[in-house]
Scaffold this active site. Structure first.
Site, PDB file in Angstrom:
ATOM      1  N   CYS A  82      35.307  39.414  42.031  1.00 48.38           N
ATOM      2  CA  CYS A  82      34.098  39.899  42.679  1.00 48.38           C
ATOM      3  C   CYS A  82      32.867  39.583  41.868  1.00 48.38           C
ATOM      4  CB  CYS A  82      34.211  41.397  42.903  1.00 48.38           C
ATOM      5  SG  CYS A  82      34.575  42.302  41.409  1.00 48.38           S
TER       6      CYS A  82
HETATM    7  C1  SAM Z   1      38.929  41.985  40.676  1.00 43.54           C
HETATM    8  S1  SAM Z   1      40.196  41.515  39.578  1.00 43.54           S
HETATM    9  C2  SAM Z   1      41.604  42.251  40.346  1.00 43.54           C
HETATM   10  C3  SAM Z   1      42.214  43.334  39.517  1.00 43.54           C
HETATM   11  C4  SAM Z   1      43.481  43.960  40.051  1.00 43.54           C
HETATM   12  N1  SAM Z   1      43.371  44.447  41.403  1.00 43.54           N
HETATM   13  C5  SAM Z   1      43.957  45.077  39.139  1.00 43.54           C
HETATM   14  O1  SAM Z   1      44.360  46.119  39.624  1.00 43.54           O
HETATM   15  O2  SAM Z   1      43.899  44.921  37.914  1.00 43.54           O
HETATM   16  C6  SAM Z   1      40.428  39.791  39.920  1.00 43.54           C
HETATM   17  C7  SAM Z   1      41.452  39.097  39.069  1.00 43.54           C
HETATM   18  O3  SAM Z   1      41.554  37.722  39.451  1.00 43.54           O
HETATM   19  C8  SAM Z   1      41.813  36.938  38.290  1.00 43.54           C
HETATM   20  N2  SAM Z   1      41.474  35.526  38.542  1.00 43.54           N
HETATM   21  C9  SAM Z   1      40.248  34.957  38.485  1.00 43.54           C
HETATM   22  N3  SAM Z   1      40.325  33.648  38.768  1.00 43.54           N
HETATM   23  C10 SAM Z   1      41.642  33.370  38.998  1.00 43.54           C
HETATM   24  C11 SAM Z   1      42.358  32.172  39.334  1.00 43.54           C
HETATM   25  N4  SAM Z   1      41.729  31.012  39.473  1.00 43.54           N
HETATM   26  N5  SAM Z   1      43.710  32.246  39.514  1.00 43.54           N
HETATM   27  C12 SAM Z   1      44.346  33.431  39.379  1.00 43.54           C
HETATM   28  N6  SAM Z   1      43.722  34.596  39.046  1.00 43.54           N
HETATM   29  C13 SAM Z   1      42.384  34.572  38.864  1.00 43.54           C
HETATM   30  C14 SAM Z   1      40.949  37.622  37.235  1.00 43.54           C
HETATM   31  O4  SAM Z   1      41.398  37.321  35.933  1.00 43.54           O
HETATM   32  C15 SAM Z   1      41.098  39.107  37.590  1.00 43.54           C
HETATM   33  O5  SAM Z   1      42.163  39.706  36.873  1.00 43.54           O
END
Ligand code: SAM
Length: 421
Positions: A82
């Protein structure tokens, strides 16, 4: 007992997994993916594996995953990144769908599109600002997402939910959207009831049952999202500077028709507050206490101000004003939203500061942050405290997923739940 097979994308430390696990033993995570771009140490993934095991977990960029390597599943969940929309930035800086990180929506889309057996159900989470972004074309990003889900055969309901409105200890407003493939019993029911949005959004829908609203609800406004995705992207709410987003706090999408309205939460209690999650002083390490030396700086940052500032790079001089924050934070109310910068000793306007039972000021410990998100105590233990705080700033309030998951499990009839290809 029939299992509900789940894939968890952007898994972080597993907020969806914890919540679904508390909701019903029928949920079974068959595959999960979590990767922090540009970080060598993959803390979130390490915590995830430490708590749930390595089976079915993938720690690579989701963009590099072949859809054929993702097992068939009934429910796809994820809180997609986000940063582009987050409250830590202003709307004007947000890049929305065109942003580097916003592009990850298209990874979800790619998986849904590529699966011959599409998941019957989808549950996604994002900051509520998604409904309004970007600033010059309010609501466009959400319109593109809804249109792309409709084109893949899904009907959708969404709700903006503030966890504190339903008795949880943190004020955290997020938009949750649930897609039902039109071949599922829930999808067929929503298709049939599409014109009765008020009924669905106040009684029949998943969110209405899990998170009741005051009735009767106002009459919805209705409109269609026209054109292919590029048209939607170029034209949705365009050319009307300062036009508000048409997406309200609750809504449904059936075909390309949207019906949406604002709703008022209806929860009689119990309520939990910041004071309920605090550790006794004896269990709080000394580094969490604010020394006399830094008190003035904390006070300045938390305080209201009206001052003239100069932009260091352009030399531009401007008037700056902001209101005062509660300092210390009130213990008899739910906490403010945890953000990723919550950790570390440096004074900050946004970090929580409480006065303990001995009258001393201190920051919140990682366990208290976990409790504000309703994770089990110690869920993120094993990494530095600042990183634990960061991961909680990224996570969600598990109690929301538990409640939504309970209702969904009850609604998903026993037997095959998969959508059609
Ligand atoms: C808003 S957080 C979600 C957190 C989760 N709902 C939790 O309870 O911890 C979004 C997650 O997406 C991951 N993310 C970002 N880019 C990504 C990618 N290209 N591939 C996989 N994961 C990714 C980030 O590291 C982050 O942990």
């Amino acid at each position: 007992m029939d299992r509900i097979k789940v894939v968890e994308l952007f898994a972080g430390v597993g907020g969806f997994r914890v919540g679904l696990g508390q909701a019903s033993p029928r949920y079974r995570i068959v595959w999960s993916n979590q990767w922090e771009p540009s970080r060598k140490k993959q803390d979130a993934s390490a915590i995830y594996v430490g708590r749930f095991g390595a089976e079915g977990h993938s720690n690579v960029d989701i963009a590099t995953v072949d859809v054929r390597d993702i097992p068939d599943h009934d429910l796809l969940v994820g809180g997609f990144p986000c940063q582009d929309y987050s409250v830590a930035r202003t709307l004007n800086q947000a890049e929305g769908l065109q942003g580097k990180k916003g592009v990850l929506w298209w990874e979800i889309h790619r998986i849904l599109k590529g699966k011959r057996h599409k998941p019957g159900y989808i549950l996604l989470e994002n900051v509520d600002r998604l409904l309004k972004s970007p600033a010059r074309q309010r609501g466009r990003d959400f319109a593109v997402m809804l249109a792309s889900l409709a084109d893949l055969g899904y009907v959708v309901e969404w709700r903006v939910i503030n966890a504190a409105d339903y008795g949880m200890p943190q004020r955290r407003r997020r938009v949750f959207f649930m897609g039902f493939h039109k071949t599922t019993p829930m999808g067929r029911a929503l298709l049939q009831d599409g014109a009765q949005a008020g009924q669905w959004l106040s009684a029949k829908g998943i969110f209405a049952e899990a998170f009741p609203v005051r009735r009767p609800v106002p009459a919805p406004s209705a409109f269609t999202i026209d054109g292919d995705l590029a048209d939607v992207s170029a034209h949705f709410n365009a050319g009307r500077t300062a036009a508000a987003s048409p997406f309200r706090q609750a809504g449904i999408l059936v075909g390309r028709t949207v019906r949406t309205m604002d709703v008022i939460p209806d929860h009689e209690g119990p309520f939990t507050v910041l004071g309920d999650v605090l550790l006794p002083a004896a269990e709080v390490p000394p580094e969490y206490y604010i020394g006399q030396r830094h008190l003035k700086q904390w006070g300045y940052l938390k305080g209201g101000k009206k001052e003239v500032r100069t932009n260091k790079s352009t030399g531009h001089v401007y008037n700056y004003a902001e209101g005062a924050m509660a300092f210390p934070d009130a213990l008899d109310k739910p906490s403010r939203t945890i953000i990723t910068a919550e950790g570390g000793p440096a004074p900050s306007r946004f970090k929580h500061v409480i006065r303990d039972e001995k009258g001393r000021l201190r920051r919140l410990t990682p366990v208290e942050l976990e409790r504000l998100n309703m994770f089990p105590d110690g869920h993120t233990r094993g990494i530095p405290d600042g990183r634990r705080a960061f991961l909680m700033g990224n996570a969600l309030v598990v109690g929301i997923i538990k409640k939504a998951g309970e209702v969904l499990a009850a609604r998903i009839a026993e037997g095959p739940v998969r959508g059609a290809g």
